[in-house]
Scaffold this active site. Structure first.
Site, short mmCIF file in Angstrom:
data_model
loop_
_atom_site.label_atom_id
_atom_site.label_comp_id
_atom_site.label_asym_id
_atom_site.label_seq_id
_atom_site.Cartn_x
_atom_site.Cartn_y
_atom_site.Cartn_z
CG ASP A 13 -15.79 -30.58 2.37
OD1 ASP A 13 -16.70 -31.16 1.91
OD2 ASP A 13 -15.82 -30.19 3.41
CE LYS A 16 -16.26 -38.02 0.83
NZ LYS A 16 -15.67 -36.95 1.66
N GLY A 40 -21.87 -33.49 -1.12
CA GLY A 40 -21.76 -33.27 -2.24
C GLY A 40 -20.37 -33.56 -2.79
CG HIS A 41 -19.18 -37.19 -3.28
ND1 HIS A 41 -19.26 -38.38 -3.34
CD2 HIS A 41 -18.79 -36.72 -2.11
CE1 HIS A 41 -19.48 -38.86 -2.13
NE2 HIS A 41 -18.90 -37.78 -1.23
CD GLN A 221 -21.71 -37.12 5.22
OE1 GLN A 221 -22.31 -38.36 5.17
NE2 GLN A 221 -22.61 -36.27 4.50
P1 GDP Z 1 -15.63 -34.64 -1.62
O1 GDP Z 1 -17.18 -34.50 -1.02
O2 GDP Z 1 -15.09 -35.32 -0.70
O3 GDP Z 1 -15.80 -35.26 -3.04
O4 GDP Z 1 -15.21 -33.06 -2.12
P2 GDP Z 1 -15.54 -31.59 -2.66
O5 GDP Z 1 -16.61 -32.03 -3.44
O6 GDP Z 1 -15.52 -30.62 -1.55
O7 GDP Z 1 -14.35 -31.70 -3.66
C1 GDP Z 1 -13.33 -30.92 -3.29
C2 GDP Z 1 -12.90 -29.93 -4.31
O8 GDP Z 1 -11.49 -29.93 -4.95
C3 GDP Z 1 -13.83 -29.94 -5.66
O9 GDP Z 1 -14.20 -28.52 -6.04
C4 GDP Z 1 -12.90 -30.69 -6.73
O10 GDP Z 1 -13.30 -30.51 -8.17
C5 GDP Z 1 -11.61 -30.18 -6.27
N1 GDP Z 1 -10.38 -30.93 -6.43
C6 GDP Z 1 -10.44 -32.11 -6.40
N2 GDP Z 1 -9.08 -32.74 -6.70
C7 GDP Z 1 -8.29 -31.74 -6.81
C8 GDP Z 1 -7.01 -31.65 -6.79
O11 GDP Z 1 -6.16 -32.61 -6.65
N3 GDP Z 1 -6.42 -30.36 -6.98
C9 GDP Z 1 -7.11 -29.28 -7.02
N4 GDP Z 1 -6.64 -28.05 -7.05
N5 GDP Z 1 -8.63 -29.34 -6.81
C10 GDP Z 1 -9.07 -30.61 -6.66
#
Ligand code: GDP
Length: 446
Positions: A13, A16, A40-41, A221
């Protein structure tokens, strides 16, 4: 030509999805190399937010091919829904390709996942892993134990039936499985609908390498959940490392140019398992609330804590990370000071800076040692506008010092910084000179 891999450098999370989407802008192929519908990206597009589960983010870009690679375990019905949903929203602009070698995650794997975690908990409440119950672990277990069904099998009814019968004969402990004939029919039908997308992906990607096209490998992951090098047994069932991305795509190691490690400016973890910098008090609650730390796939609340540089150094070594993307710096905006963990004191009195004890229970007892760095102001729209216009130099000075301290401690440069969820809220930092070593604090100050 560049072959890049994007790796989660914490417990998942890290955003990515957003960083991969950013880097996909100049890639011809984006390949998801592992995992299944547990990942879930999240991506914020001008048209709205979406979460990709089993498709590579390349499918969102015209001229780009999104490959769901051979290292994945694919739930075909959920994948079909995901494609239809994107199509309905007019967002399926790239091409979808599914590896014929990817394994099929079946309804019985989902049932088995829950059954196994409940069995653990019944034996010992502390032994629950807190999996997503999406069947990923059992599907990978069947894969390595050679019971698995692959996408290529969906178009061979006789073989498919034979393999399903074997699986049903093996899983006698499970109840509530769909009748075999019914599952057989559903799989054959979904196989027919997905057939235009299923093909051997190795020749496709090797051809791209020969033509000198840009490839981006999108890990799901994260390194600390690696089945061998993570916090076993609180891990995922695959290898979400740079090495795993190569195995999961069929790209030879000698072709890899860059490894981009994605880390949040703080740390989160979902499910059970050791988390040395976890804060169960008001700071953790602050991070969860302001950071919106809730699972994109499961909706589960994430555990939160400060940035852990021991874990980041370890992930950097393990993956050969060549540069970092630090995300969600805006979440920490407005804090007076921001602690970062620089080392652990272990139960035997020794210290650890870049290694992880192999026993999860030893890591649970590790005491984080914090350094307190000056915080930075809240990220108002005015600041964001300046960063969009002027680049990294417009980031608040104390934030730049925070980033410089990470570079200094971890020993690799930070190339990207995320300061908001939107697609354009990522800034590329300018190289600091020849060789692009970690810049000195002076180079960043003011
Ligand atoms: P992933 O699986 O690594 O892609 O992570 P997630 O899907 O859980 O994404 C992380 C969350 O943070 C998502 O809701 C993104 O839209 C949000 N997000 C991503 N980059 C940033 C950022 O720089 N700042 C903030 N506030 N939110 C972000």
């Amino acid at each position: 030509m560049t072959v890049r891999v994007v790796i989660g450098a914490q417990f998942g999370d890290e955003a990515k999805g957003k960083i991969t989407d950013y880097l996909a802008s100049d890639a011809r192929y984006v390949v998801r190399t592992g995992g299944g519908p547990n990942a879930g990206h999240s991506i914020h597009l001008p048209e709205g937010q979406l979460v990709l589960h089993q498709l590579a983010c390349g499918v969102l870009r015209k001229g780009c091919v999104g490959v769901s690679g051979p290292g994945m375990v694919i739930q075909p019905f959920a994948l079909e829904n995901e494609m239809q949903d994107l199509e309905r929203r007019g967002l399926l602009r790239g091409e979808v390709v599914l590896s014929d070698r990817a394994h099929v995650l079946l309804p019985l794997h989902e049932i088995e996942d829950g059954w196994e975690d409940d069995l653990r908990a019944r034996k010992n409440p502390n032994a629950r892993l807190g999996t997503t119950r999406r069947g990923i672990g059992p599907a990978y277990a069947d894969r390595v134990a050679r019971w698995g069904i692959r996408l290529t099998d969906l178009s061979r009814p006789a073989l498919l039936r034979e393999r399903l019968e074997l699986l049903y004969a093996k899983k006698t402990q499970l109840t509530g499985l769909p009748p075999l004939d019914e599952l057989m029919a559903r799989l054959t039908e979904v196989g027919e609908r997905l057939a235009p997308f299923i093909r051997p992906t190795e020749p496709l990607l090797w051809g791209a390498l020969e033509r000198g096209e840009n490839l981006l490998l999108e890990g799901a992951q994260s390194a600390l959940l690696d089945v061998d090098f993570g916090t076993y047994p609180y891990v995922t069932s695959s290898h979400p490392t740079s090495a795993g991305a190569l195995v999961g795509s069929g790209i030879p190691p000698t072709e890899l140019d860059e490894v981009i490690g994605v880390a949040k400016a703080y740390t989160t973890r979902v499910g059970e398992g050791p988390f040395p910098t976890e804060d169960s008090g008001p700071s953790g609650e602050f991070l969860r609330r302001v950071g919106g730390e809730r699972g994109a796939t499961t909706g589960r609340e994430r555990r939160c804590g400060w940035l852990d540089l021991v874990l980041l150094r370890y992930a950097t070594r393990l993956n050969g990370i060549t540069s970092l993307a630090i995300t969600k710096v805006d979440v920490l905006g407005g804090l007076e000071e921001v602690p970062v963990c620089v080392q652990y004191v272990l139960p035997d009195g020794s210290t650890a800076r870049d290694v992880l004890p192999s026993q999860a229970e030893d890591l649970v007892k590790a005491q984080p040692v914090y350094e307190r760095l000056a915080g930075w102001p809240e990220f108002h729209e005015r600041t964001k506008e300046r960063v969009r216009r002027e680049g990294g130099r417009a980031l608040p000075a104390t934030l730049r010092r925070y980033l410089a301290r990470i570079e200094e401690e971890v020993g690799v440069p930070i190339e990207l910084v995320g300061y908001g969820p939107a697609r354009d809220e990522t800034v590329r930092l300018e190289p600091q000179g020849p060789g692009r070593g970690a810049p000195s604090l002076e180079a960043w100050s003011g």
